[in-house]
Design a protein around this motif. Structure first.
Motif, short mmCIF file in Angstrom:
data_model
loop_
_atom_site.label_atom_id
_atom_site.label_comp_id
_atom_site.label_asym_id
_atom_site.label_seq_id
_atom_site.Cartn_x
_atom_site.Cartn_y
_atom_site.Cartn_z
N ASP A 46 42.29 48.53 31.19
CA ASP A 46 43.26 49.19 32.06
C ASP A 46 42.97 48.96 33.55
O ASP A 46 43.50 49.64 34.41
CB ASP A 46 43.32 50.68 31.77
CG ASP A 46 42.00 51.40 32.07
OD1 ASP A 46 40.96 50.73 32.22
OD2 ASP A 46 42.02 52.64 32.15
N GLN A 47 42.15 47.97 33.84
CA GLN A 47 41.76 47.67 35.22
C GLN A 47 42.48 46.42 35.70
O GLN A 47 42.83 45.55 34.89
CB GLN A 47 40.25 47.44 35.26
CG GLN A 47 39.69 47.20 36.64
CD GLN A 47 38.21 46.90 36.58
OE1 GLN A 47 37.78 46.03 35.85
NE2 GLN A 47 37.44 47.65 37.34
N PHE A 48 42.69 46.32 37.01
CA PHE A 48 43.26 45.09 37.57
C PHE A 48 42.33 43.92 37.32
O PHE A 48 41.10 44.07 37.31
CB PHE A 48 43.48 45.23 39.08
CG PHE A 48 44.58 46.16 39.47
CD1 PHE A 48 45.83 46.09 38.89
CD2 PHE A 48 44.37 47.11 40.46
CE1 PHE A 48 46.86 46.94 39.27
CE2 PHE A 48 45.38 47.96 40.86
CZ PHE A 48 46.63 47.88 40.26
N ASP A 49 42.92 42.73 37.19
CA ASP A 49 42.11 41.52 37.04
C ASP A 49 41.52 41.10 38.39
O ASP A 49 41.83 41.69 39.43
CB ASP A 49 42.91 40.40 36.37
CG ASP A 49 44.03 39.82 37.22
OD1 ASP A 49 44.19 40.18 38.40
OD2 ASP A 49 44.76 38.97 36.69
N LEU A 50 40.68 40.08 38.34
CA LEU A 50 39.98 39.62 39.54
C LEU A 50 40.94 39.26 40.66
O LEU A 50 40.73 39.63 41.82
CB LEU A 50 39.09 38.43 39.20
CG LEU A 50 38.24 37.91 40.35
CD1 LEU A 50 36.88 37.50 39.86
CD2 LEU A 50 38.92 36.75 41.04
N MET A 51 42.03 38.56 40.34
CA MET A 51 42.98 38.16 41.39
C MET A 51 43.53 39.38 42.13
O MET A 51 43.61 39.37 43.36
CB MET A 51 44.13 37.36 40.78
CG MET A 51 43.71 35.99 40.28
SD MET A 51 43.28 34.87 41.60
CE MET A 51 44.85 34.09 41.87
N GLN A 52 43.89 40.42 41.38
CA GLN A 52 44.44 41.62 42.02
C GLN A 52 43.36 42.36 42.81
O GLN A 52 43.66 42.94 43.86
CB GLN A 52 45.11 42.53 40.99
CG GLN A 52 45.90 43.66 41.60
CD GLN A 52 47.08 43.20 42.44
OE1 GLN A 52 47.50 42.05 42.41
NE2 GLN A 52 47.62 44.11 43.22
N GLN A 53 42.13 42.33 42.34
CA GLN A 53 41.03 42.95 43.09
C GLN A 53 40.90 42.29 44.46
O GLN A 53 40.75 42.97 45.48
CB GLN A 53 39.71 42.84 42.32
CG GLN A 53 39.69 43.51 40.97
CD GLN A 53 39.75 45.01 41.01
OE1 GLN A 53 39.47 45.65 42.03
NE2 GLN A 53 40.08 45.62 39.88
N VAL A 54 40.98 40.96 44.50
CA VAL A 54 40.86 40.24 45.77
C VAL A 54 42.07 40.53 46.66
O VAL A 54 41.91 40.75 47.87
CB VAL A 54 40.69 38.72 45.53
CG1 VAL A 54 40.71 37.96 46.85
CG2 VAL A 54 39.40 38.43 44.78
N ARG A 55 43.26 40.54 46.07
CA ARG A 55 44.46 40.84 46.86
C ARG A 55 44.33 42.21 47.52
O ARG A 55 44.65 42.37 48.71
CB ARG A 55 45.70 40.83 45.97
CG ARG A 55 46.12 39.46 45.51
CD ARG A 55 47.37 39.56 44.63
NE ARG A 55 47.62 38.29 43.99
CZ ARG A 55 47.68 38.10 42.67
NH1 ARG A 55 47.54 39.12 41.83
NH2 ARG A 55 47.90 36.90 42.19
N ILE A 56 43.88 43.20 46.76
CA ILE A 56 43.77 44.56 47.31
C ILE A 56 42.68 44.63 48.38
O ILE A 56 42.86 45.30 49.41
CB ILE A 56 43.53 45.59 46.19
CG1 ILE A 56 44.76 45.65 45.26
CG2 ILE A 56 43.24 46.97 46.79
CD1 ILE A 56 44.54 46.47 44.00
N ALA A 57 41.57 43.93 48.19
CA ALA A 57 40.54 43.90 49.23
C ALA A 57 41.11 43.32 50.52
O ALA A 57 40.90 43.88 51.61
CB ALA A 57 39.33 43.09 48.77
N CYS A 58 41.86 42.23 50.41
CA CYS A 58 42.47 41.62 51.59
C CYS A 58 43.49 42.57 52.23
O CYS A 58 43.49 42.74 53.46
CB CYS A 58 43.15 40.30 51.21
SG CYS A 58 42.02 38.96 50.81
#
Length: 172
Positions: A46-58
């Protein structure tokens, strides 16, 4: 201090993230699998994938800076369509370039500025509260989760990769 944290530290950590992603690419090449497997990995279903984690950090970094500076309307917009390692690294690099456009003077009055977002239902935080209670923890959560996803999947990175270069000096 806001400039040092938002521009200096976030730029450094995003640069470290690029280096960690380079290690992921290298690892995928050595193990002979498509790096896209790592880009779509997650720690929990139920967690975002790596790509979405990076998008949110940016987004946290760029919108945090823009809101603190009172220039949110000028923040770059990303379409959230990155599908490759090159595309997500380009997003990181464009975020760093945007952060570096801010000067210390850009944040004059930022600590007292009232900041709100639509999802806060008419509530606000002072700029200092926004930075300390929201921006910093959210940014590091998503950078750390990106690191953890890669580490969990065997990419040989450690704390030195996460922290990056340090400004060590000889002890006097």
């Amino acid at each position: 201090m806001i400039h040092t944290l938002v521009v200096g530290q976030f730029s450094k950590m995003l640069g470290n993230l690029v280096e960690i992603l380079n290690e992921a690419d290298k690892y995928a090449g050595e193990k002979k699998f498509d790096v896209a497997v790592l880009l779509h990995a997650r720690l929990a279903p139920d967690q975002f994938d790596l790509m979405q984690q990076v998008r949110i950090a940016c987004d946290t970094a760029k919108l945090g800076a823009a809101r603190l500076a009172g220039t949110e309307k000028d923040a770059p917009v990303h379409a959230d369509t990155e599908a490759t390692l090159a595309e997500i690294k380009a997003r990181i690099e464009s975020t760093v370039a945007y952060l570096k456009s801010f000067t210390a003077q850009s944040f004059a009055g930022a600590a007292e500025r009232r900041i709100t977002q639509p999802r806060w239902n008419g509530k606000s935080l002072s700029g200092e509260e926004f930075l300390v209670q929201h921006v910093i923890p959210n940014f590091y959560f998503h950078v750390t989760t990106t690191y953890a996803i890669l580490r969990h999947n065997g990419v040989p990175v450690g704390k030195k990769n996460y922290l990056g270069a340090m400004p060590y000096r000889d002890a006097a």
